[in-house]
Design a protein around this motif. Structure first.
Motif, PDB file in Angstrom:
ATOM      1  N   THR A   1     -67.307 -68.334 -22.713  1.00 44.07           N
ATOM      2  CA  THR A   1     -67.872 -68.475 -24.052  1.00 44.07           C
ATOM      3  C   THR A   1     -68.513 -67.172 -24.518  1.00 44.07           C
ATOM      4  O   THR A   1     -69.242 -66.533 -23.765  1.00 44.07           O
TER       5      THR A   1
ATOM      6  N   TYR B   1     -70.367 -65.133 -28.156  1.00 42.92           N
ATOM      7  CA  TYR B   1     -71.133 -65.422 -29.368  1.00 42.92           C
ATOM      8  C   TYR B   1     -71.349 -64.146 -30.172  1.00 42.92           C
ATOM      9  O   TYR B   1     -71.390 -63.050 -29.621  1.00 42.92           O
TER      10      TYR B   1
ATOM     11  N   TYR C   1     -74.432 -62.974 -32.877  1.00 38.16           N
ATOM     12  CA  TYR C   1     -75.725 -63.255 -33.488  1.00 38.16           C
ATOM     13  C   TYR C   1     -76.059 -62.153 -34.493  1.00 38.16           C
ATOM     14  O   TYR C   1     -75.652 -61.009 -34.326  1.00 38.16           O
TER      15      TYR C   1
ATOM     16  N   ILE D   1     -77.541 -67.495 -34.730  1.00 39.37           N
ATOM     17  CA  ILE D   1     -76.158 -67.512 -34.281  1.00 39.37           C
ATOM     18  C   ILE D   1     -75.220 -67.519 -35.476  1.00 39.37           C
ATOM     19  O   ILE D   1     -75.498 -68.131 -36.510  1.00 39.37           O
TER      20      ILE D   1
ATOM     21  N   ILE E   1     -68.227 -72.780 -32.809  1.00 40.57           N
ATOM     22  CA  ILE E   1     -69.386 -72.793 -33.698  1.00 40.57           C
ATOM     23  C   ILE E   1     -69.130 -71.800 -34.824  1.00 40.57           C
ATOM     24  O   ILE E   1     -68.767 -70.655 -34.592  1.00 40.57           O
TER      25      ILE E   1
ATOM     26  N   PHE F   1     -75.608 -58.804 -32.467  1.00 41.30           N
ATOM     27  CA  PHE F   1     -75.530 -58.901 -31.019  1.00 41.30           C
ATOM     28  C   PHE F   1     -74.370 -59.799 -30.609  1.00 41.30           C
ATOM     29  O   PHE F   1     -74.183 -60.887 -31.153  1.00 41.30           O
TER      30      PHE F   1
ATOM     31  N   SER G   1     -71.631 -66.440 -22.079  1.00 41.26           N
ATOM     32  CA  SER G   1     -72.208 -67.364 -21.111  1.00 41.26           C
ATOM     33  C   SER G   1     -71.088 -68.162 -20.466  1.00 41.26           C
ATOM     34  O   SER G   1     -69.990 -68.275 -21.021  1.00 41.26           O
TER      35      SER G   1
ATOM     36  N   ALA H   1     -73.731 -78.524 -27.499  1.00 37.54           N
ATOM     37  CA  ALA H   1     -72.707 -77.770 -28.226  1.00 37.54           C
ATOM     38  C   ALA H   1     -72.809 -76.276 -28.006  1.00 37.54           C
ATOM     39  O   ALA H   1     -72.485 -75.493 -28.897  1.00 37.54           O
ATOM     40  N   GLN H   2     -73.256 -75.877 -26.814  1.00 35.42           N
ATOM     41  CA  GLN H   2     -73.257 -74.463 -26.469  1.00 35.42           C
ATOM     42  C   GLN H   2     -74.044 -73.619 -27.454  1.00 35.42           C
ATOM     43  O   GLN H   2     -73.704 -72.475 -27.685  1.00 35.42           O
ATOM     44  N   LYS H   3     -75.076 -74.170 -28.033  1.00 32.63           N
ATOM     45  CA  LYS H   3     -75.774 -73.443 -29.078  1.00 32.63           C
ATOM     46  C   LYS H   3     -77.234 -73.263 -28.709  1.00 32.63           C
ATOM     47  O   LYS H   3     -77.910 -74.214 -28.329  1.00 32.63           O
ATOM     48  N   LEU H   4     -77.718 -72.036 -28.804  1.00 32.14           N
ATOM     49  CA  LEU H   4     -79.130 -71.741 -28.628  1.00 32.14           C
ATOM     50  C   LEU H   4     -79.737 -71.450 -29.993  1.00 32.14           C
ATOM     51  O   LEU H   4     -79.145 -70.721 -30.789  1.00 32.14           O
TER      52      LEU H   4
ATOM     53  N   PHE I   1     -83.086 -69.789 -31.601  1.00 31.91           N
ATOM     54  CA  PHE I   1     -84.190 -68.923 -31.215  1.00 31.91           C
ATOM     55  C   PHE I   1     -85.379 -69.059 -32.147  1.00 31.91           C
ATOM     56  O   PHE I   1     -85.230 -69.287 -33.356  1.00 31.91           O
TER      57      PHE I   1
END
Lengths: 116, 110
Positions: free
Chosen positions: A31, A33, A35, A45, A56, A90, A94, B95-98, B100
């Motif tokens: 995975t 991402y 940001y 995100i 996402i 960024f 993960s 859902a693999q989401k953070l 912050f």
């Protein structure tokens, strides 16, 4: 030996231009991402990909288009850049969590984008 | 939407003192994570605490989680100048989401 790398580190460009930021991870994670961190350090995100599949998409303008050629790479292309796009971007990666929740994320050093 | 809110926004202490940062959040979570960001750098993961855990230690770090109050704290003991950084909590709700918080800027004065 850098785990998550991004290029370029700095990007200064004019409004209306199109630019890309590249990200690569050598951690074997599924995975990745993108940001955006604004001037107040708020980190939000934008996108997440699992094994090249978009999972996402956080209501980001469609001027932003992520592309994942393979699970180790996630690039971000931005069309028609605007002043408000200025920020630090960024990349992170993960392991994939199939049961929900999230593992810790590993971040790249960031790309500071300045749109003039 | 912003989930975590850190308190205080900025903290300045003397080297050797303990630093405590707090994080509050709004929805139920699977886990909560703390990250450090040095100036001009990416975020570095410090510690992850699951929703069924109440306290976790890692070296000079101690994290607590109170799911009934939807809050967490990060304690750094015997602070050092190298601890100067911004500290972020992040909540994971699936859902693999953070998500912050806005971070606490910690300054350790020599």
């Amino acid at each position: 030996d850098t785990a998550v790398s991004q290029t370029p580190k700095y990007l200064v460009t004019q409004m209306g231009n199109d630019k890309s930021i590249k990200c690569e991870q050598n951690l074997g994670h599924d995975t990745m991402y993108w940001y955006k961190q604004d001037s107040k350090k708020f980190l939000k995100i934008m996108f997440s990909y699992n094994n090249k599949e978009l999972i996402i998409n956080e209501t980001v303008p469609n001027r932003f288009s992520p592309k994942s050629p393979d699970k180790a790479h996630l690039n971000l292309h931005i069309n028609s850049l605007e002043l408000g796009d200025s920020a630090v971007y960024f990349c992170a990666s993960s392991p994939h969590s199939s049961g929900g929740g999230s593992y810790e994320q590993y971040f790249g050093p960031g790309t500071r984008l300045t749109v003039t | 939407s912003q989930q975590g809110e850190e308190d205080p926004q900025a903290l300045s202490i003397q080297e050797g003192e303990n630093a405590t940062m707090n994080c509050s959040y709004k929805t139920s979570i699977n886990n909560l994570q703390w990250y450090r960001q040095n100036s001009g750098r990416g975020l570095v993961h410090l510690i992850l605490i699951r929703s069924n855990e109440r306290e976790k230690h890692s070296g000079r770090l101690r994290v607590t989680l109170d799911t009934s109050k939807k809050s967490s704290s990060l304690l750094i003991t015997a602070s050092r100048a190298a601890d100067t950084a911004s500290y972020f909590c992040a909540t994971a709700s699936g859902a693999q989401k953070l998500v912050f918080g806005q971070g606490t800027r910690l300054t350790i004065n020599p």
